[in-house]
Design a protein around this motif. Structure first.
Motif, short mmCIF file in Angstrom:
data_model
loop_
_atom_site.label_atom_id
_atom_site.label_comp_id
_atom_site.label_asym_id
_atom_site.label_seq_id
_atom_site.Cartn_x
_atom_site.Cartn_y
_atom_site.Cartn_z
N LYS A 166 38.35 35.58 32.74
CA LYS A 166 38.26 34.44 31.82
C LYS A 166 38.21 34.92 30.37
CE LYS A 166 35.86 30.05 31.38
NZ LYS A 166 34.78 29.21 31.90
N LYS A 167 37.41 35.95 30.09
CA LYS A 167 37.31 36.49 28.73
C LYS A 167 38.64 37.11 28.29
CE LYS A 167 33.45 38.76 29.62
NZ LYS A 167 32.38 39.74 29.48
N TRP A 168 39.27 37.84 29.21
CA TRP A 168 40.55 38.48 28.88
C TRP A 168 41.63 37.44 28.60
CZ3 TRP A 168 45.42 38.94 31.31
CH2 TRP A 168 46.26 39.90 30.75
N LEU A 169 41.67 36.38 29.42
CA LEU A 169 42.66 35.33 29.21
C LEU A 169 42.45 34.66 27.85
CD1 LEU A 169 42.72 33.63 32.72
CD2 LEU A 169 44.51 35.06 31.72
N LYS A 170 41.20 34.43 27.49
CA LYS A 170 40.90 33.82 26.20
C LYS A 170 41.34 34.73 25.06
CE LYS A 170 37.22 31.44 23.75
NZ LYS A 170 35.83 31.01 23.78
N MET A 171 41.06 36.02 25.19
CA MET A 171 41.46 36.98 24.17
C MET A 171 42.98 37.05 24.02
SD MET A 171 40.93 41.10 24.08
CE MET A 171 42.19 41.34 25.31
N MET A 172 43.69 36.93 25.13
CA MET A 172 45.16 36.99 25.13
C MET A 172 45.79 35.63 24.83
SD MET A 172 46.08 40.12 25.74
CE MET A 172 47.77 39.99 26.25
N LYS A 173 44.95 34.61 24.61
CA LYS A 173 45.40 33.24 24.34
C LYS A 173 46.27 32.70 25.48
CE LYS A 173 44.97 33.92 19.45
NZ LYS A 173 45.58 34.26 18.22
N ILE A 174 45.76 32.90 26.69
CA ILE A 174 46.43 32.42 27.90
C ILE A 174 45.56 31.33 28.50
CG2 ILE A 174 47.18 33.05 30.23
CD1 ILE A 174 47.61 35.92 29.15
N ASP A 175 46.19 30.24 28.89
CA ASP A 175 45.49 29.08 29.45
C ASP A 175 44.95 29.39 30.84
OD1 ASP A 175 44.57 26.47 29.74
OD2 ASP A 175 46.50 25.74 30.46
N LEU A 176 43.65 29.20 31.03
CA LEU A 176 43.00 29.45 32.32
C LEU A 176 43.58 28.55 33.41
CD1 LEU A 176 40.77 30.87 33.97
CD2 LEU A 176 39.20 29.08 33.20
N LYS A 231 48.97 43.36 34.10
CA LYS A 231 50.43 43.33 34.04
C LYS A 231 50.99 42.23 34.91
CE LYS A 231 53.15 45.14 36.65
NZ LYS A 231 54.34 44.72 37.35
N GLU A 232 50.45 42.10 36.11
CA GLU A 232 50.93 41.07 37.03
C GLU A 232 50.65 39.66 36.47
OE1 GLU A 232 49.93 39.43 41.49
OE2 GLU A 232 49.71 41.59 41.12
N ILE A 233 49.49 39.49 35.85
CA ILE A 233 49.17 38.20 35.25
C ILE A 233 50.15 37.87 34.14
CG2 ILE A 233 47.47 36.94 33.85
CD1 ILE A 233 45.27 38.57 35.35
N LYS A 234 50.35 38.81 33.23
CA LYS A 234 51.25 38.59 32.09
C LYS A 234 52.69 38.38 32.56
CE LYS A 234 52.27 38.32 27.77
NZ LYS A 234 51.94 37.13 27.04
#
Length: 102
Positions: free
Chosen positions: A38-48, A78-81
């Motif tokens: 959750k923190k990483w997604l927020k930092m990368m500006k990716i919608d949870l 990498k897989e998420i992105k």
């Protein structure tokens, strides 16, 4: 497709390529615990919400490190992105297809 959408695709591609290199040279840097996602997604500006949809559809799959069922779940950055980039491209292509048919 406008120039901003094309630029977004190119930036995503570069980021995925960089993440692939990081995964190849330092695999431990690629994995992130479920509790930190959750923190990483927020930092990368990716919608949870988008992340959760891709996990639910099993496009993004967690890896359990350890033999017991209580071992923590890890996700590949990498897989998420990569999955999110493909979802963005698919959305843009679908939007273009709809424009062409109207």
């Amino acid at each position: 497709m406008n120039i901003e959408e094309l630029q977004s695709i190119m930036i995503d591609s570069y980021q995925v390529g960089y993440m692939e290199a990081v995964k190849a040279y330092e695999p431990s840097q690629d994995f992130i615990r479920l509790s930190e996602v959750k923190k990483w997604l927020k930092m990368m500006k990716i919608d949870l919400k988008r992340f959760n949809i891709l996990v639910h559809k099993e496009i993004i799959k967690p890896v359990r490190k350890g033999d017991s069922r209580n071992s923590p779940l890890y996700y590949s950055k990498k897989e998420i992105k990569q999955a999110l980039s493909m979802a963005n491209v698919s959305g843009l292509l679908a939007k273009e297809t709809i424009k062409l048919t109207l």
